[in-house]
Scaffold this motif. Structure first.
Motif, PDB file in Angstrom:
ATOM      1  N   ARG A   1      -5.286  16.974  -4.120  1.00  0.00           N
ATOM      2  CA  ARG A   1      -3.964  17.273  -3.554  1.00  0.00           C
ATOM      3  C   ARG A   1      -3.005  16.140  -3.904  1.00  0.00           C
ATOM      4  NH1 ARG A   1      -2.839  20.417   0.767  1.00  0.00           N
ATOM      5  NH2 ARG A   1      -2.192  18.711   2.097  1.00  0.00           N
ATOM      6  N   MET A   2      -1.803  16.517  -4.270  1.00  0.00           N
ATOM      7  CA  MET A   2      -0.882  15.541  -4.856  1.00  0.00           C
ATOM      8  C   MET A   2       0.352  15.332  -3.972  1.00  0.00           C
ATOM      9  SD  MET A   2      -2.204  14.627  -7.786  1.00  0.00           S
ATOM     10  CE  MET A   2      -0.838  13.915  -8.694  1.00  0.00           C
ATOM     11  N   PRO A   3       0.905  14.145  -4.042  1.00  0.00           N
ATOM     12  CA  PRO A   3       2.189  13.905  -3.363  1.00  0.00           C
ATOM     13  C   PRO A   3       3.346  14.399  -4.225  1.00  0.00           C
ATOM     14  CG  PRO A   3       1.421  11.869  -4.342  1.00  0.00           C
ATOM     15  CD  PRO A   3       0.388  12.915  -4.669  1.00  0.00           C
TER      16      PRO A   3
ATOM     17  N   PRO B   1      -0.232   7.582  15.359  1.00  0.00           N
ATOM     18  CA  PRO B   1      -0.285   7.208  13.942  1.00  0.00           C
ATOM     19  C   PRO B   1      -1.106   5.951  13.694  1.00  0.00           C
ATOM     20  CG  PRO B   1       1.941   7.789  14.561  1.00  0.00           C
ATOM     21  CD  PRO B   1       1.152   7.728  15.837  1.00  0.00           C
TER      22      PRO B   1
ATOM     23  N   PHE C   1       1.170   5.182  -2.995  1.00  0.00           N
ATOM     24  CA  PHE C   1       1.681   5.852  -1.801  1.00  0.00           C
ATOM     25  C   PHE C   1       0.868   5.468  -0.567  1.00  0.00           C
ATOM     26  CE2 PHE C   1       2.869   8.300  -5.501  1.00  0.00           C
ATOM     27  CZ  PHE C   1       4.239   8.262  -5.355  1.00  0.00           C
ATOM     28  N   ARG C   2      -0.362   5.009  -0.803  1.00  0.00           N
ATOM     29  CA  ARG C   2      -1.187   4.529   0.304  1.00  0.00           C
ATOM     30  C   ARG C   2      -0.797   3.099   0.669  1.00  0.00           C
ATOM     31  NH1 ARG C   2      -5.476   1.372   1.016  1.00  0.00           N
ATOM     32  NH2 ARG C   2      -5.632   0.965  -1.215  1.00  0.00           N
TER      33      ARG C   2
ATOM     34  N   PRO D   1       7.358  11.265  -3.912  1.00  0.00           N
ATOM     35  CA  PRO D   1       8.135  10.716  -2.790  1.00  0.00           C
ATOM     36  C   PRO D   1       9.051   9.563  -3.203  1.00  0.00           C
ATOM     37  CG  PRO D   1       5.880  11.118  -2.109  1.00  0.00           C
ATOM     38  CD  PRO D   1       5.911  11.357  -3.591  1.00  0.00           C
TER      39      PRO D   1
ATOM     40  N   LEU E   1       2.258  11.555   5.254  1.00  0.00           N
ATOM     41  CA  LEU E   1       3.641  11.339   4.843  1.00  0.00           C
ATOM     42  C   LEU E   1       3.992  12.080   3.562  1.00  0.00           C
ATOM     43  CD1 LEU E   1       4.491   7.541   5.279  1.00  0.00           C
ATOM     44  CD2 LEU E   1       5.209   9.461   6.702  1.00  0.00           C
ATOM     45  N   PHE E   2       3.076  12.070   2.610  1.00  0.00           N
ATOM     46  CA  PHE E   2       3.478  12.389   1.242  1.00  0.00           C
ATOM     47  C   PHE E   2       2.802  13.598   0.606  1.00  0.00           C
ATOM     48  CE2 PHE E   2       4.089   7.590   1.237  1.00  0.00           C
ATOM     49  CZ  PHE E   2       5.448   7.673   1.449  1.00  0.00           C
ATOM     50  N   VAL E   3       1.572  13.888   0.982  1.00  0.00           N
ATOM     51  CA  VAL E   3       0.852  14.930   0.248  1.00  0.00           C
ATOM     52  C   VAL E   3       1.299  16.305   0.736  1.00  0.00           C
ATOM     53  CG1 VAL E   3      -1.412  15.920  -0.213  1.00  0.00           C
ATOM     54  CG2 VAL E   3      -1.081  13.442  -0.299  1.00  0.00           C
TER      55      VAL E   3
ATOM     56  N   LEU F   1      -4.613   6.197  12.419  1.00  0.00           N
ATOM     57  CA  LEU F   1      -4.905   6.694  11.063  1.00  0.00           C
ATOM     58  C   LEU F   1      -5.059   5.528  10.093  1.00  0.00           C
ATOM     59  CD1 LEU F   1      -3.931   9.324  12.363  1.00  0.00           C
ATOM     60  CD2 LEU F   1      -2.610   9.785  10.300  1.00  0.00           C
ATOM     61  N   ASP F   2      -6.000   5.660   9.161  1.00  0.00           N
ATOM     62  CA  ASP F   2      -6.077   4.632   8.131  1.00  0.00           C
ATOM     63  C   ASP F   2      -4.966   4.865   7.108  1.00  0.00           C
ATOM     64  OD1 ASP F   2      -6.876   6.570   6.316  1.00  0.00           O
ATOM     65  OD2 ASP F   2      -8.993   6.012   6.397  1.00  0.00           O
ATOM     66  N   ASP F   3      -4.813   3.928   6.194  1.00  0.00           N
ATOM     67  CA  ASP F   3      -3.688   4.005   5.264  1.00  0.00           C
ATOM     68  C   ASP F   3      -3.711   5.288   4.440  1.00  0.00           C
ATOM     69  OD1 ASP F   3      -2.523   1.537   5.970  1.00  0.00           O
ATOM     70  OD2 ASP F   3      -4.011   0.464   4.756  1.00  0.00           O
TER      71      ASP F   3
ATOM     72  N   TRP G   1      -2.640   8.233   6.614  1.00  0.00           N
ATOM     73  CA  TRP G   1      -1.200   8.154   6.892  1.00  0.00           C
ATOM     74  C   TRP G   1      -0.400   8.549   5.642  1.00  0.00           C
ATOM     75  CZ3 TRP G   1       2.046   8.659  10.511  1.00  0.00           C
ATOM     76  CH2 TRP G   1       3.349   8.161  10.427  1.00  0.00           C
ATOM     77  N   ALA G   2      -0.817   8.083   4.496  1.00  0.00           N
ATOM     78  CA  ALA G   2      -0.130   8.456   3.257  1.00  0.00           C
ATOM     79  C   ALA G   2      -0.235   9.966   3.041  1.00  0.00           C
ATOM     80  CB  ALA G   2      -0.726   7.710   2.067  1.00  0.00           C
ATOM     81  N   GLU G   3      -1.393  10.511   3.347  1.00  0.00           N
ATOM     82  CA  GLU G   3      -1.578  11.959   3.222  1.00  0.00           C
ATOM     83  C   GLU G   3      -0.572  12.695   4.114  1.00  0.00           C
ATOM     84  OE1 GLU G   3      -4.590  13.576   1.797  1.00  0.00           O
ATOM     85  OE2 GLU G   3      -4.292  15.590   2.627  1.00  0.00           O
TER      86      GLU G   3
ATOM     87  N   ARG H   1       4.089   2.998  11.957  1.00  0.00           N
ATOM     88  CA  ARG H   1       2.818   2.981  11.244  1.00  0.00           C
ATOM     89  C   ARG H   1       2.974   2.480   9.805  1.00  0.00           C
ATOM     90  NH1 ARG H   1      -0.597   2.108   8.603  1.00  0.00           N
ATOM     91  NH2 ARG H   1      -2.677   3.001   8.328  1.00  0.00           N
TER      92      ARG H   1
END
Lengths: 183, 994, 97, 417
Positions: free
Chosen positions: D252-254, C31, D401-402, D345, C43-45, C34-36, C39-41, B888
């Motif tokens: 909400r934060m990375p 996956p 990150f996006r 990250p 992975l990272f949030v 999911l929009d970008d 997906w970022a949420e 992805r």
């Protein structure tokens, strides 16, 4: 075709010389067979130590079975017993899904024995090794300094078997010798 | 006369065992049982050091580990020299060489003392306000001078010959401190049969009982009780007694760190004995019986040598049989100093007692002391001390309601001062327990515990002996989980004090230098200056003035500083805050913390079964992760480049042999193994036939390359996965994580077999000829055993998994044999290859050979920000797979955008020029700085087979730049290079199928 | 050094374990759907609370099993540990409030 | 503002230093400000200072829950350098380094910036490749950095053990001579004094408990333990607690917050002339102007707000230090402590807008924020003043990150073979 005798002897990483210290003797253990057995839902079976509780072992002569996790056993046997042991596994587990991987050459064992053996181990092993917390028949994966080990206590004697991966053997052996000296 | 100030009798020193050591070149005689401090005092030496900033003469303030002033350089033999030893802690013995610090040319005449004359300039924080102009003077003049002035002792210069040990220990009850409360706690806990550890920083257990010679417990002398208690404890197998052991750190989940001093006090330590041992105790319950610290009084020139804490005077008299002075003035705001005064009087010394409290506030102790013939002045203040390098008099004056009366000078050669007591709550605070200010005791006391812990005795603000014993016993029993307490009958302890801050004076306050932090030379005036400047939080005051930041970490100064700030700001003391105590309680040697992890035991050195052979055959090694790998096999007279050239040519022209045992290996077993592989790798695996291999590429979920390696399908449900050497643990963890937590429904197990197999790569056109005679059970013909396949059989009689794979681009095999057979098989192959000129090669030649073919190395061509497409491997990705780890992320906008760096070859214009790996690439070398960088060189070698240098590089839009000349940084400027295909050798790829 | 209660082996010192970050963040089954941003949420949030935190641990140098724990990130005290695939006995958000 | 100088110091010495006033005021909060900065650490105070001096915005409050400089500003190992690989990071940290070079004079506060050089040791071939990549990239970016042989490393740092027999022999090093250390507390105090003198209110013991937003969702101020404080713009610079504060605004934060430990030895006479970092053995060390060896340890593996880590982290750090400097085993650890670091990250900061209007954030500096203090404050002030990022912080968005445009210095240095 070359002579088979070339490989008749296994070339173990540690020399044979034991390190003697009256209160904590460190010595490499002889080579043997080791199988990593992975299987789920076999706790009900009695053979091969499958019924052991986690972190417990059974031992008889060179044969032992140590349950290192919910679905993991380390099986040990004498050097000539690989096929016998594999046969026993097949007999015990039938066609139940499992993984049997020969790790005889991956593992190297060092023994430490004597009244200060536990103290010496505790130079690098963070576990409680008292008789109450780590009695005869205990077996677990843990750490010794910066190396991962499997620590086995087959009997009530103050004798522990430390198994590590082959390339860590020099470190583990050296660590135990130093620990025995300063225990 | 030797030891002129040794009292004729008394003390715990062994008068039958004289010892000698040196101090600043002078021989000091003492007795076994002395500390360096007590021996110095026995010899009338009071001046032992110079303070940090003003180089003021300093003596011995305390008798223990809270000592701020008497710090010495100690030499215990070759290589065993270290600074900042507290004279009050170092046990005197033969063979010690001690010296004073921070003075030049001598302790008595110290040039640095000029700073004291400039003290009106060198106030707290003065350096923040000056030394800024001219700008260049900072680097060249001011800073070097400031730094040269800093520091106390001299750092060790050579490697330490001593050994240090480590011990993980477990117990049910850990008791810290073996004073009366700790001993009582241990007695109670020990009875339960549970495991007890009792530790105390002193060489002997007993704490205050060691010098409270007149106390009684349960009808016997305190000493008799102490001996009986220790004997009883010693009789339990479940009790571990650790004298000379300081608990210095209280960490999470009752993990308490202690350091045991094993040999420093011994002239001839047992062979192999470590200098110190770190105990890492995991305790079920902890009892803190850490005692308390006496507070100095804050008045002008209170730092004069000969001015000590009152209780310390008592300790030197009673415990060491030393008279710190012949005429001693005690100054106190509380009762405890009366015991010291009484003992001094009893020892035949002249004593005057000055009590800061008005007569009406003094307890019966004043009258008792007067009865003993001691003059007791009450309602006094102290103005200053007289003398130079040793106190010669104390100036006192009556003081009531802030009005200071007439001065009186009391001649003396020692002052014992007491400003009350501060419980040692350091460990409690470290355990994250909440401190609570207790106004009655003018102290922060242990409040709410955060861990399974109890504070007792003086550490909890309980100073009375019987109460200490009772509270200790109760806590010991409770910690051991048993019922029962007991009462103790003990002689009464004079307790209680009136808190005082800086003492009233009739002197000009701007001139008074009353020290709060003795080592860092912080005065009450400095604290007030900080407050005037707006530093009001105690943390700010501390940082601005440096109070409490010396090697004693403020044990004697913290409460005085807090009190003075509180008083000056007119705010209640708790509103000022208390500093958070951090480990260590007292300084701990790095050695103890390092323990055995030195030299060969610092980090494991992993070697392969073939390592010794390589060493015997001249290999140079390189470190790769924990492994040591053969780098090249230079022959005598060859440099590395010649060796690598020879090794590379040998592989292309004949045959080479390479130890690939360090490659990670994972056995993936189970009916769902192929499905699992599909999800973990970008490649497809379902249709890979048994006996076939495939190059696998693995991503992290963020789409960047994690690892690669050849994967063989051994059976429908069994894969033999290989990984990079450094990546092996990472890949195993990565796969386990997904298997267990995302897809627990898959029937798959993973087992690391990295070390089960020795891997011998035999590469080159003659590879098949070499191994053929040794292999049984495998048809080695090209048809039966094509490139990228695997067979099981035997070699030299040993079972083997034989891979036909190549990381060189030539015909090649990788022989996997159980590791114990590795060396024998290697030697057999080597022998069989000798007719073909078989050549061992190392990692450097391996790197060159694969670069000639444009094969990437993960971690060299990739760096954690590189996608498969970036390195030209997008073709590996199974288009049909709906998902795999990382897929992805490959679709994110900036990952598919133009301008990403792509793997290309670079051919330098000068064929012999080998670029630096890491060199940067630009289009226009004339561009002004900052320049636009297009990418960097990832790999660069001289290729003997190509007859020129070759390089791989990641270049922005590199694949579109084929044939373009770019410019690459070199140590000598830019070098021109042409962008080319990354395959430099055998671009048709025919050799691999030979 | 924390003391961690492995659901299989009992309490063991932290050095035997590896922490895997926040728990109960299931990988989306698809996956690509999911929009970008989503997906970022994923992975990272992270919730990164000061207080109760559900997190993943593996008893790496022990039984090798991943499991979950609820720990207070302010006191570092563990409230409970439980096997992978299970839920905490008390919902974190309730306990946190 | 009373000017600090040798002359003023001497004249005060005569009068017993009775004439010094507060270095910054202790005002009551006003009902509202043009800008409220949440977090009174070095970055927040620098932001306020540059808002006032560069942008003329002086109706500013810095809101601090404890005492200024009490977070990571006062807990770090004070290393300052700018030899970062990627253009984005290099420009950001070099911007800061240039400001450091004149900071004492600019602030009229001696922050004791000591350009003693930062030497990063290479212990294996991968390190050499990586460091040379840095050296070349830095030079093309106008940042000083040079490659030293092992012998040159030893000459620059005499205590260094360069024995080939070492477990990880020193194969060379990358030296940035303009890099160094500074007195951390003084940075906070100097910026506070400078900002205060220009009208900025520094509100200590004032903890933010909420972020108020209007009907349209825009931030309009902060709830605090000293009442509501209105703001046209809110800048969150609360290292270690960013997630918590942003959570109050519904963002909400990375980020994850980890304990980071450091320690100092007892003070000794000058023995260590520079800063040495070793990534391979995980150690960094310098000597403070007080004589203490200042040693940075690693982060613990779990998130925590306890400002306390495990002993094993300290032990491993000292293993590494004593491996490179075996003569230091007899030195003693005097003090150890922990901070809380926010880690993103890609381990690079986030400086800029947030999904909430009028709410801006500057966070995620991980273990390396101190060195950026002046630059961070300078560009964040620009962002708060104009509503748009400065070109230097433009790449450090939350949105990266996006889109996948990460700035991952650590990944660039990753070790694998």
């Amino acid at each position: 075709m070359l002579d088979r005798s070339l490989v008749a002897r296994r070339d173990r990483p540690l020399g044979a010389a034991p390190t003697s210290n009256d209160r904590a003797r460190v010595a490499p253990a002889p080579a043997g067979v080791r199988l990593s057995l992975r299987v789920r839902g076999a706790e009900g079976l009695s053979s091969l130590g499958l019924g052991l509780a986690i972190n417990r072992m059974s031992a008889e002569g060179e044969r032992f079975s140590a349950r290192l996790g919910p679905d993991e056993w380390l099986l040990g046997a004498g050097e000539a017993e690989l096929e016998t042991l594999e046969g026993e596994i097949a007999a015990a587990l039938g066609d139940r899904f499992r993984s049997v991987v020969d790790v005889s050459h991956r593992n190297v064992a060092v023994e430490i024995a004597g009244p200060d053996a536990a103290s010496a181990l505790n130079a690098g092993c963070p576990l409680d090794l008292s008789d109450a917390a780590f009695p005869a028949g205990s077996a677990t994966r843990t750490l010794l300094g910066k190396a991962e080990i499997v620590l086995l206590r087959p009997t009530a004697e103050p004798l522990y078997r430390v198994e590590c991966w082959r390339s860590f053997a020099t470190y583990v052996h050296g660590f135990l010798v130093e620990a025995a000296r300063t225990a | 006369m030797a030891q002129p100030h040794r009292l004729p009798q008394g003390g715990r020193v062994d008068r039958a065992t004289p010892i000698r050591f040196s101090f600043d070149g002078r021989t000091i005689e003492g007795f076994a049982g002395d500390t360096v401090a007590s021996a110095l005092l026995a010899n009338g030496v009071h001046l032992v050091g110079r303070s940090f900033k003003y180089h003021r003469p300093r003596g011995i303030l305390t008798h223990g580990s809270d000592e701020p002033s008497a710090l010495l350089q100690v030499d215990r033999g070759p290589g065993k020299i270290d600074p900042n030893n507290r004279a009050t802690v170092v046990e005197a013995r033969n063979g010690l060489t001690t010296s004073s610090q921070n003075r030049w040319p001598s302790l008595a005449f110290d040039v640095g003392a000029v700073n004291d004359l400039l003290s009106s300039v060198f106030v707290a924080g003065f350096y923040y306000k000056t030394f800024m102009w001219p700008r260049s003077f900072w680097d060249k003049v001011y800073e070097p001078v400031i730094r040269a002035a800093a520091g106390l002792g001299v750092a060790p210069q050579v490697a330490d010959p001593d050994a240090y040990a480590n011990r993980h220990a477990h117990c049910d009850v850990l008791i810290v401190g073996a004073g009366p409360a700790g001993l009582a706690a241990a007695l109670a806990a020990a009875k339960s049969g549970k495991r007890v550890i009792l530790a105390d920083e002193q060489p002997e257990f007993g704490g205050s009982l060691l010098h409270d010679t007149t106390a009684t417990i349960d009808g016997q002398s305190a000493e008799a009780w102490r001996i009986a208690a220790i004997e009883e404890l010693d009789g339990y197998e479940t009790v571990t007694l650790l004298p000379r052991t300081t608990a210095f750190g209280y960490y999470n989940h009752n993990h308490v760190a202690l350091t045991e001093r094993v040999t420093d006090h011994r002239e001839t330590p047992a062979k192999g004995a470590p200098r110190e041992r770190l105990w890492q105790v995991r305790a079920g319950e902890v009892v803190l019986a850490t005692g308390s610290h006496e507070r100095p009084l804050v008045f002008a020139d209170n730092d004069r040598p000969g001015v000590m804490l009152a209780e310390s005077v008592r300790v030197f008299i009673n415990r060491y049989g030393v008279a710190p002075g012949r005429r001693i003035v005690f100054v106190t705001s509380g009762a405890s100093a009366y015991a010291a005064a009484a003992d001094a009087k009893a020892a035949g010394l002249e004593v005057v007692m000055v009590d800061l409290r008005p007569e009406r506030d003094c307890g019966p102790e004043a009258a008792d002391l007067r009865l003993k013939g001691v003059e007791v002045l009450t309602g006094q203040t102290v103005i200053e001390t007289k003398g130079r390098k040793r106190v010669a008099g104390l100036v006192v004056a009556p003081c009531a309601n802030g009005t200071v009366g007439d001065r009186r000078v009391i001649a003396c050669d020692c002052v014992g001062m007491s400003g009350g007591w501060t419980p040692a709550v350091h460990l409690f605070s470290q355990s994250r327990g909440k401190l609570a200010y207790d106004e009655g005791r003018d102290a922060f006391l242990p409040g709410v515990s955060a861990q399974a812990e109890r504070s007792v005795g003086a550490a909890a603000g309980l100073y009375d002996l019987a109460t200490c014993l009772t509270s200790g016993y109760a806590a010991g029993a409770a910690a051991a989980g048993v019922a029962g307490g007991r009462a103790f009958a003990a002689s009464q302890t004079p307790t209680g004090f009136t808190p005082v801050r800086d003492l009233p004076t009739d002197a000009n306050p701007a001139k008074v230098r009353a020290f709060v932090d003795f080592q860092n030379d912080v005065t009450a005036k400095d604290l007030k200056l900080a407050m005037r400047e707006g530093f009001e939080s105690i943390e700010h005051v501390k940082r601005y003035t440096t109070t409490g930041m010396a090697t004693d970490q403020g044990k004697t100064s913290n409460m005085n500083a807090l009190g003075i700030v509180s008083k000056a700001l007119g705010r209640p003391l708790p509103a000022i805050g208390t500093t958070t105590f951090r480990p260590p309680y007292t300084p701990v040697t790095f050695g103890a913390l390092v323990g055995p992890a030195r030299d060969a035991l610092f980090d494991p050195i992993r070697t392969t079964p073939i390592h010794e052979w390589a060493a015997e055959h001249g290999a140079a090694f390189e470190n790769v992760a924990l492994w040591r790998r053969a780098w090249h096999f230079a022959r005598p007279g060859e440099d590395m480049h010649a060796a690598v050239d020879r090794e590379c040519r040998a592989v292309r022209e004949g045959v080479g042999i390479f130890d690939a045992s360090t490659l990670g290996k994972i056995e993936v077993v189970g009916p769902d193994a192929a499905e699992f592989m599909n999800r973990m790798y970008v490649n497809p695996w379902t249709k890979l036939g048994v006996g076939r291999c495939r190059y696998g590429l693995m991503l992290k979920e963020d789409g960047y390359i994690l690892d690669d390696g050849v994967v063989a399908r051994m059976a429908e449900d069994r894969f033999h996965v290989t990984t990079t050497t450094g990546g092996a643990p990472r890949v195993m963890n990565h796969m386990e994580d997904y298997l267990q937590t995302e897809w627990p429904d898959l029937d798959v197990f993973l087992t690391s077999t990295t070390e089960q197999w020795a891997v011998i790569a035999v590469q080159g056109p003659r590879a098949r000829d070499v191994i053929a005679p040794l292999v049984s059970g495998i048809d080695l013909s090209n048809e039966a055993f094509p490139h990228m396949s695997v067979r099981e059989g035997a070699i030299c009689g040993a079972p083997c998994r034989l891979f036909r794979v190549s990381f060189t681009g030539d015909l090649g095999f990788e022989i996997n044999v159980p590791a114990d057979y590795g060396r024998a098989v290697w030697e057999a192959v080597f022998a069989a290859g000798e007719p073909y000129g078989i050549t061992p090669y190392g990692t450097e030649a391996m790197h060159v050979l694969r670069a000639e073919k444009g094969y990437i190395i993960v971690g060299q061509e990739t760096d954690g920000t590189v996608t498969p497409d970036d390195v030209g491997l997008a073709g590996m990705i199974a288009k049909a797979k709906k998902d795999f780890v990382g897929k992805r992320s490959l679709a994110r906008p900036d990952v598919v955008a133009a301008g990403r760096k792509q793997l290309v070859g670079l051919a330098t214009e000068t064929a012999a020029l080998v670029l630096d790996e890491g060199a940067q690439i630009v289009a226009d070398p004339g561009e002004p700085i900052p320049m636009t960088m297009l990418g960097h060189v990832t790999s660069s070698y001289f290729s003997a087979n190509c007859g020129r240098s070759i390089a791989l590089a990641l270049v922005a839009d590199g694949r579109a730049l084929m044939g373009r000349t770019l410019h690459v940084t070199t140590p000598a400027g830019f070098a021109a290079a042409t962008v080319c295909d990354p395959v430099f050798f055998d671009s048709e790829g025919g050799r691999i199928h030979a | 050094m924390l003391l961690i209660d492995c659901p299989f082996c009992g309490t063991r010192p932290e050095t035997e374990f590896r922490c895997g970050g926040e728990a109960h963040i299931a990988r989306p089954t698809d996956p690509s759907a999911l929009d970008d941003g989503a997906w970022a949420e994923h992975l990272f949030v992270r919730s990164n609370p000061r207080g109760l935190h559900a997190e993943r641990w593996i008893h790496a140098h022990g039984c090798g099993r991943w499991f979950n724990a609820v720990r207070d990130t302010y006191t570092d005290r563990f409230v409970e540990t439980y096997k992978a695939g299970e839920q905490p006995s008390h919902p974190i958000d309730d306990a946190r409030a | 503002m009373r000017r600090f100088s040798l002359a003023s110091l001497l004249s005060e010495a005569v009068g017993g230093h009775q004439g010094w006033g507060r270095q910054w005021r202790a005002p009551e909060p006003k009902p509202s400000y043009d800008v409220v900065i949440v977090g009174g650490g070095g970055h927040g105070l620098a932001t306020a200072y540059y808002l006032a001096t560069v942008h003329g915005i002086t109706n500013v409050a810095v809101v601090e829950k404890g005492w200024i400089g009490g977070g990571n500003t006062g807990r770090n190992t004070t290393i300052i350098r700018s030899n970062y690989l990627y253009d984005e990071s290099a420009h950001l940290y070099e911007h800061a380094l240039k400001l450091w070079e004149g900071l004492s004079q600019e602030l009229n506060y001696n922050v004791m910036f000591s350009q003693r050089g930062v030497l990063m040791l290479a212990h294996n071939i991968h390190d050499i490749q990586s460091f040379k990549r840095h050296v070349y990239a830095n030079r093309l970016n106008g940042i000083d950095n040079e490659w030293l042989s092992a012998e040159e490393c030893k000459a620059f740092c005499p205590p260094l053990n360069i024995s080939r027999e070492a477990r990880y022999p020193v194969l060379g090093g990358a030296l940035q001579r303009r890099a160094g250390t500074a007195r951390h507390d003084a940075v906070a105090w100097g910026y506070a004094r400078g900002a205060d003198a220009r009208g900025v209110d520094i509100l200590q013991n004032c903890e933010v408990t909420g972020v108020r937003r209007d009907a349209g969702g825009a931030a309009i101020g902060v709830e605090t333990t000293r009442g509501f404080i209105g703001a046209k713009r809110v800048g969150v610079v609360a290292a270690g607690n960013t997630s918590r504060v942003m959570d109050m605004a519904g963002v909400r934060m990375p980020l994850e917050s980890y304990p980071l430990q450091a320690l100092v030895s007892e003070p000794v006479k000058p023995v260590f002339p520079c800063v040495v970092m070793s990534n391979a053995v995980h150690a960094y060390i310098s000597q403070s102007d007080k004589g203490e060896l200042v040693i940075g340890a690693g982060t613990d593996q779990y998130t925590s707000y306890s400002q306390q880590g495990g002993l094993h982290i300290t032990n491993h750090t000292l293993d590494a230090i004593c491996e490179i400097f075996p003569q230091f085993t007899r030195m003693r650890m005097l003090r150890s402590w922990g901070g809380i670091v926010d880690v993103t990250p890609d381990r690079s900061p986030i400086i800029g807008r947030t999904p909430v209007d009028n709410l801006f954030v500057n966070c995620g500096w991980g273990t390396g924020g101190f060195k950026a203090t002046p630059g961070s404050g300078h560009v964040f002030a620009h962002t708060l003043a104009t509503g748009e990022p400065h070109p230097i912080n433009a790449p450090f968005t939350l949105d990266r990150f996006r889109t996948g445009r990460l700035i991952d210095e650590a990944a660039a240095a990753a070790v694998a073979h």
